[in-house]
Design a protein around this motif. Structure first.
Motif, short mmCIF file in Angstrom:
data_model
loop_
_atom_site.label_atom_id
_atom_site.label_comp_id
_atom_site.label_asym_id
_atom_site.label_seq_id
_atom_site.Cartn_x
_atom_site.Cartn_y
_atom_site.Cartn_z
N SER A 84 32.72 44.51 29.87
CA SER A 84 34.17 44.30 29.97
C SER A 84 34.84 44.40 28.61
O SER A 84 35.95 44.94 28.49
N MET B 90 32.84 36.12 37.14
CA MET B 90 33.30 36.61 35.83
C MET B 90 34.79 36.35 35.71
O MET B 90 35.59 36.85 36.50
N ASP B 91 35.17 35.53 34.70
CA ASP B 91 36.58 35.22 34.47
C ASP B 91 37.25 34.72 35.75
O ASP B 91 38.41 35.08 36.07
N GLY B 92 36.53 33.90 36.48
CA GLY B 92 37.08 33.30 37.69
C GLY B 92 37.07 34.20 38.91
O GLY B 92 37.57 33.82 39.97
N VAL B 93 36.49 35.40 38.78
CA VAL B 93 36.48 36.35 39.89
C VAL B 93 35.04 36.54 40.37
O VAL B 93 34.12 36.77 39.56
N THR C 197 25.93 37.73 34.07
CA THR C 197 27.24 37.38 33.53
C THR C 197 27.39 37.88 32.10
O THR C 197 28.44 38.45 31.72
N THR C 198 26.36 37.71 31.29
CA THR C 198 26.40 38.19 29.90
C THR C 198 26.54 39.71 29.86
O THR C 198 27.35 40.25 29.08
N ALA D 267 30.03 40.76 30.86
CA ALA D 267 31.00 40.41 29.83
C ALA D 267 30.97 41.43 28.69
O ALA D 267 32.03 41.85 28.18
#
Length: 244
Positions: free
Chosen positions: A45, A161-164, A38-39, A42
Motif C-alpha cells: 500500500s 487493513m486500515d479498518g477494512v 498485514t505487514t 501495508a
C-alpha cells in the motif's frame, strides 16, 4: 452462554484446558499468518498500488514452515483474500496443504466467476463468520470439498487493513486428528459430554447420542432449565457441554 461448574469436577476442568490449549496453539499459527499478511499488504500500500496474487506468494515460506512444524495437527494453512482485494484476479487463496502422500502442495481452484467451475468461498462459515463478526471462528466439522475431501475443522481469523476487511487467515485440522487430541480428556468425564461450536455443531463427544457433526439447538435454554451445564473453553469459540 452461561458458565457453571460440573459435578465431574476436575475431569471437566482438565478437558477444557486440553481443548483450549490445543486450539490456541493452532490459532497462534493463524495469528502468524494474519500478522505477516498485514505487514505485506501495508508495504504494498505504501508503494501506492494494489496487491497481486504474485505478491501473496511471499507468504509461502511461512505457510510451508507452519505445515512442517505442526504436521500432526494442521493439514492446511493460508490466507484467503476478500474478492476485489487483488488487482490481477477476482479472488484468491494463498493456501498450502499436506497431501495424503505427505507432500506439501498449493491448492489451485477455479476462482473466475465467469466459468462453470467457479468456487465461491465467501459463503463458507470459515470466511463469512470472521468477515461479519470481526472475531475468530471455529467452523465445522464439515466435509472439506474445496481442499481435502476430509471431515475437517477450520480455524480462522479476520485480516484487517486500515479498518477494512482484507480476507481471513486460517488453518485446517482434520477431525480425526482433533478427536485423537481431545478424545482421551473427554472420555475421562464420567457423564455424557460434547463440544459444540457457536452454530451448535458438535465437534467431539464422549457419547453416541451426540456424534461429531450433529447439530444441537437451544443449549442456552437447556442450561437455564438445568438440563445441561455449559463450560466455555476460555477465549476459544467452543463450549463443552456436560450433563447437569
Amino acid at each position: 452462554m452461561a458458565r457453571a461448574l460440573s459435578s465431574d469436577g476436575d475431569t471437566v476442568a482438565e478437558a477444557v484446558v486440553r481443548v483450549s490449549g490445543m486450539l490456541e496453539s493452532v490459532f497462534t499459527t493463524v495469528q502468524q499468518t494474519c500478522e505477516q499478511t498485514t505487514t505485506l499488504l501495508a508495504h504494498i500500500s505504501v508503494r501506492g498500488r494494489r496487491p497481486t496474487s504474485a505478491d501473496l506468494a511471499q507468504l509461502q515460506p511461512l505457510l510451508r514452515e507452519q505445515l512442517a512444524h505442526d504436521a500432526k495437527l494442521i493439514s492446511g494453512t493460508g490466507f484467503i483474500a476478500e474478492p476485489g482485494l487483488l488487482s490481477d484476479v477476482p479472488a484468491w487463496l494463498e493456501w498450502w496443504q499436506t497431501r495424503a502422500d505427505g507432500k506439501v502442495r498449493p491448492m489451485l481452484l477455479d476462482l473466475d466467476p465467469d466459468t462453470s467451475a467457479f468456487s465461491d468461498y465467501t459463503h463458507w462459515d470459515w470466511f463469512a463468520l470472521p468477515r461479519t463478526t470481526g472475531q475468530r471462528a471455529v467452523s465445522g466439522p464439515y466435509v472439506d470439498y474445496l481442499c481435502s475431501d476430509e471431515y475437517s475443522l477450520t480455524l480462522a481469523a479476520p485480516v484487517v487493513m486500515d479498518g477494512v476487511f482484507a480476507g481471513v487467515a486460517a488453518a485446517d485440522v482434520y477431525l480425526r486428528h482433533f478427536e485423537a487430541a481431545v478424545g482421551p480428556a473427554l472420555r475421562r468425564i464420567e457423564s455424557p459430554a460434547f463440544l459444540v461450536n457457536p452454530r451448535g455443531r458438535v465437534t467431539a463427544s464422549n457419547t453416541a447420542t451426540q456424534l461429531a457433526g450433529s447439530l444441537v439447538r437451544d443449549l442456552d435454554s437447556a442450561a437455564a432449565r438445568g438440563e445441561v451445564v455449559l463450560h466455555p473453553c476460555g477465549a476459544i469459540p467452543l463450549v463443552l457441554v456436560t450433563a447437569a
